[in-house]
Design a protein around this motif. Sequence first.
Motif, short mmCIF file in Angstrom:
data_model
loop_
_atom_site.label_atom_id
_atom_site.label_comp_id
_atom_site.label_asym_id
_atom_site.label_seq_id
_atom_site.Cartn_x
_atom_site.Cartn_y
_atom_site.Cartn_z
N HIS A 1 0.95 -1.25 0.01
CA HIS A 1 -0.02 -0.26 -0.18
C HIS A 1 0.50 1.35 -0.20
O HIS A 1 1.37 1.74 1.31
N ILE A 2 1.22 1.97 -0.81
CA ILE A 2 1.69 3.37 -1.48
C ILE A 2 0.92 4.39 -1.51
O ILE A 2 0.39 4.37 -2.56
N THR A 3 0.78 5.73 -1.16
CA THR A 3 0.74 6.24 -1.30
C THR A 3 1.42 7.24 -1.35
O THR A 3 2.46 8.35 -0.78
N ASN A 4 1.35 8.87 -1.82
CA ASN A 4 1.86 10.18 -1.92
C ASN A 4 3.48 10.04 -2.57
O ASN A 4 4.07 10.72 -1.89
N LYS A 5 3.66 9.16 -3.50
CA LYS A 5 4.91 8.73 -4.36
C LYS A 5 5.36 9.21 -5.48
O LYS A 5 4.07 8.92 -6.30
N THR A 6 6.38 10.00 -6.07
CA THR A 6 6.41 10.07 -7.32
C THR A 6 7.59 9.00 -7.60
O THR A 6 8.34 8.57 -7.53
N PHE A 7 6.80 8.50 -9.13
CA PHE A 7 7.75 7.63 -9.27
C PHE A 7 8.07 7.96 -10.88
O PHE A 7 7.42 8.72 -12.04
N PHE B 1 -2.26 1.82 -4.41
CA PHE B 1 -1.85 3.14 -4.79
C PHE B 1 -2.82 4.30 -4.78
O PHE B 1 -3.76 4.54 -5.42
N GLU B 2 -2.40 5.18 -3.96
CA GLU B 2 -3.11 6.22 -3.13
C GLU B 2 -2.18 7.60 -4.13
O GLU B 2 -1.58 8.31 -3.25
N ASN B 3 -2.80 8.29 -4.87
CA ASN B 3 -2.63 9.38 -4.61
C ASN B 3 -0.73 10.13 -5.19
O ASN B 3 -0.04 10.08 -4.75
N PHE C 1 -6.03 1.78 -8.13
CA PHE C 1 -4.83 2.99 -8.29
C PHE C 1 -6.83 3.88 -8.31
O PHE C 1 -7.29 4.25 -8.73
N VAL C 2 -5.84 4.73 -6.62
CA VAL C 2 -6.93 6.13 -6.81
C VAL C 2 -6.18 7.40 -6.49
O VAL C 2 -5.76 7.70 -6.34
N GLU C 3 -6.95 7.95 -7.35
CA GLU C 3 -6.67 9.39 -7.91
C GLU C 3 -4.88 9.68 -8.49
O GLU C 3 -3.73 10.52 -7.30
N CYS C 4 -4.33 8.39 -8.92
CA CYS C 4 -3.14 8.47 -9.12
C CYS C 4 -2.93 9.85 -10.57
O CYS C 4 -3.80 9.27 -11.86
N GLN C 5 -1.60 9.82 -11.24
CA GLN C 5 -1.22 10.89 -11.88
C GLN C 5 -0.96 9.72 -13.42
O GLN C 5 0.76 9.10 -12.36
#
Length: 218
Positions: free
Chosen positions: A2-8, A23-25, A43-47
Motif C-alpha cells: 500500500h503506497i501513498t503520495n509517492k512520485t515515480f 496506490f493512492e495519490n 489505483f486511486v487519484e493517481c497521475q
Amino acid sequence: MHITNKTFTEHDFSEQDLQDARFENCQFYRCNFNRANLSDAAFVECQFIERGDVDGCQFEYTKLKDASFKHCDLSMAQFRGAQCFGIELRDSQLKGADFVLASFANYITHNTFFCSAYISRCNLSYANFENQRLEKCELFENKWNGANLLGATFKGSDLSRGEFSPEAWGQFDMTECNLCHVDLTGLDIRRVSVAKVTICDWQQEQLLEPLGVVVLPG
C-alpha cells in the motif's frame, strides 16, 4: 503493498508482480508497466502522465484482470495487448489511450466468450478501441468524442448518457445497447442497425426526422 503520495519517474515496473497492490495519490511519469501483473491492483487519484508530456505510461501486455483505476489520469497510456477482463475505470481521463489488441473477453472456445469491463464517467476522447469487443458491459456516461471505434462491438452494453461524435455511428455494433439520453445526431437508421436498442421518448424525433417523419406529442 500500500503506497501513498509517492512520485515515480521513468520507473521500470515491467514484469513485476504487483497483484493486489494499492496506490493512492501517486504520480507515475513515463513509467513502464509492460508485462507486469497488476491483477486486482487498485489505483486511486493517481497521475500517469506529466503535464506537457505527449506520452503516457506503458501497459503493453500487462495483466490488468480486475484492476481498478478511480479518479486517475491515464491520458495517452498504451494498453496494447493488455489483459483487461474485469477492469474498472471510473471518473478518469483516458484521452488518446490506445487499447489496440487488448482483451476484455474471457474465451471458453474460439466462438464462445463473455466480456467484463466497468468503464464509466471517463473521458475517452481520441482513444483507440478499434476492433475491440466490449459486449454486455457497463460503459455509461463516457465521452467518446473522436475515439476510434472502427470494427468494435458494444452489443448489449449500457452506453447511456454517453457522448459520441456524429461520424462514430456506423463504426461499431450497438445492437441491443442502452442509448438513453445519448445525442443521436447524425445517426441514420437506414444505414446503421438499431435492433433492440433502448432509447428515451425524446430521442425518437432525432432518429425519425431525417426520414421526414414528424413526431408529435401524444
